[in-house]
Design a protein around this motif. Structure first.
Motif, mmCIF file in Angstrom:
data_model
loop_
_atom_site.group_PDB
_atom_site.id
_atom_site.type_symbol
_atom_site.label_atom_id
_atom_site.label_comp_id
_atom_site.label_asym_id
_atom_site.label_seq_id
_atom_site.Cartn_x
_atom_site.Cartn_y
_atom_site.Cartn_z
ATOM 1 N N MET A 1 73.809 158.371 -9.105
ATOM 2 C CA MET A 1 74.536 159.205 -8.178
ATOM 3 C C MET A 1 74.359 160.648 -8.619
ATOM 4 S SD MET A 1 78.203 157.321 -7.817
ATOM 5 C CE MET A 1 78.218 155.544 -7.838
ATOM 6 N N VAL A 2 74.041 161.486 -7.657
ATOM 7 C CA VAL A 2 73.905 162.911 -7.922
ATOM 8 C C VAL A 2 74.606 163.681 -6.819
ATOM 9 C CG1 VAL A 2 71.728 162.656 -9.175
ATOM 10 C CG2 VAL A 2 71.694 163.057 -6.712
ATOM 11 N N SER A 3 74.810 164.953 -7.069
ATOM 12 C CA SER A 3 75.411 165.831 -6.079
ATOM 13 C C SER A 3 74.817 167.217 -6.236
ATOM 14 C CB SER A 3 76.927 165.901 -6.280
ATOM 15 O OG SER A 3 77.484 166.905 -5.453
ATOM 16 N N ASP A 4 74.643 167.894 -5.119
ATOM 17 C CA ASP A 4 74.182 169.281 -5.158
ATOM 18 C C ASP A 4 75.251 170.203 -5.743
ATOM 19 O OD1 ASP A 4 71.792 168.542 -3.996
ATOM 20 O OD2 ASP A 4 72.422 169.062 -1.969
ATOM 21 N N ALA A 5 76.493 169.728 -5.810
ATOM 22 C CA ALA A 5 77.618 170.558 -6.240
ATOM 23 C C ALA A 5 77.856 170.531 -7.752
ATOM 24 C CB ALA A 5 78.885 170.126 -5.509
ATOM 25 N N THR A 6 77.148 169.660 -8.485
ATOM 26 C CA THR A 6 77.324 169.566 -9.939
ATOM 27 C C THR A 6 76.035 169.074 -10.575
ATOM 28 O OG1 THR A 6 78.653 168.612 -11.725
ATOM 29 C CG2 THR A 6 78.255 167.205 -9.827
ATOM 30 N N ALA A 7 75.856 169.412 -11.834
ATOM 31 C CA ALA A 7 74.709 168.903 -12.582
ATOM 32 C C ALA A 7 75.010 167.541 -13.206
ATOM 33 C CB ALA A 7 74.313 169.897 -13.665
ATOM 34 N N HIS A 8 76.278 167.122 -13.182
ATOM 35 C CA HIS A 8 76.630 165.812 -13.721
ATOM 36 C C HIS A 8 76.044 164.725 -12.833
ATOM 37 C CE1 HIS A 8 79.114 167.294 -16.902
ATOM 38 N NE2 HIS A 8 79.862 168.001 -16.063
ATOM 39 N N HIS A 9 75.840 163.551 -13.430
ATOM 40 C CA HIS A 9 75.241 162.448 -12.682
ATOM 41 C C HIS A 9 75.734 161.122 -13.229
ATOM 42 C CE1 HIS A 9 72.477 161.663 -16.057
ATOM 43 N NE2 HIS A 9 72.518 162.981 -16.201
ATOM 44 N N ALA A 10 75.619 160.090 -12.404
ATOM 45 C CA ALA A 10 75.927 158.719 -12.800
ATOM 46 C C ALA A 10 74.661 157.897 -12.614
ATOM 47 C CB ALA A 10 77.063 158.164 -11.937
ATOM 48 N N ASP A 11 74.368 157.069 -13.594
ATOM 49 C CA ASP A 11 73.154 156.248 -13.550
ATOM 50 C C ASP A 11 73.510 154.768 -13.542
ATOM 51 O OD1 ASP A 11 71.377 158.516 -13.807
ATOM 52 O OD2 ASP A 11 71.999 158.615 -15.898
ATOM 53 N N TYR A 12 72.837 154.029 -12.663
ATOM 54 C CA TYR A 12 73.021 152.585 -12.585
ATOM 55 C C TYR A 12 72.282 151.930 -13.746
ATOM 56 C CZ TYR A 12 73.043 147.849 -10.709
ATOM 57 O OH TYR A 12 73.228 146.506 -10.537
ATOM 58 N N VAL A 13 72.972 151.067 -14.496
ATOM 59 C CA VAL A 13 72.339 150.423 -15.651
ATOM 60 C C VAL A 13 72.208 148.906 -15.478
ATOM 61 C CG1 VAL A 13 72.971 152.230 -17.283
ATOM 62 C CG2 VAL A 13 74.531 150.311 -16.932
ATOM 63 N N GLY A 14 72.516 148.406 -14.286
ATOM 64 C CA GLY A 14 72.377 146.985 -13.996
ATOM 65 C C GLY A 14 73.697 146.245 -14.069
ATOM 66 N N GLN A 15 73.702 145.057 -13.475
ATOM 67 C CA GLN A 15 74.865 144.176 -13.464
ATOM 68 C C GLN A 15 76.127 144.896 -12.999
ATOM 69 O OE1 GLN A 15 74.907 142.447 -17.413
ATOM 70 N NE2 GLN A 15 73.385 140.931 -16.812
#
Length: 79
Positions: free
Chosen positions: A1-15
């Motif tokens: 998950m990303v957003s143009d409004a922040t440099a933070h992100h969430a990454d899918y790691v499975g399961q």
């Protein structure tokens, strides 16, 4: 998950697990990852307390975590 409004992100790691760059060591559900991203995008919204509760944290705890990590080129770097 990303957003143009922040440099933070969430990454899918499975399961059905996600990791958010400013919450190292925690594996989250999709709902929790979305809550963490919402906080990163809009930390001043009144919903932050509810989003933080989804993470099992207070808004102040999430803010401390977010502020302790500086996103650089898509990677989290501890301050």
């Amino acid at each position: 998950m990303v957003s143009d409004a922040t440099a933070h992100h969430a990454d899918y790691v499975g399961q059905d697990r996600w990791v958010v760059d400013y919450l190292p060591g925690r594996q989250l559900t999709r709902e929790q990852a979305r809550a963490a991203m919402r906080i990163a995008v809009a930390p001043d919204r009144f919903e932050v307390d509810a989003w933080a509760a989804t993470l099992g944290m207070t808004a102040a705890e999430v803010a401390r975590c977010e502020q302790s990590v500086l996103p650089v080129n898509g990677s989290a770097v501890a301050r």
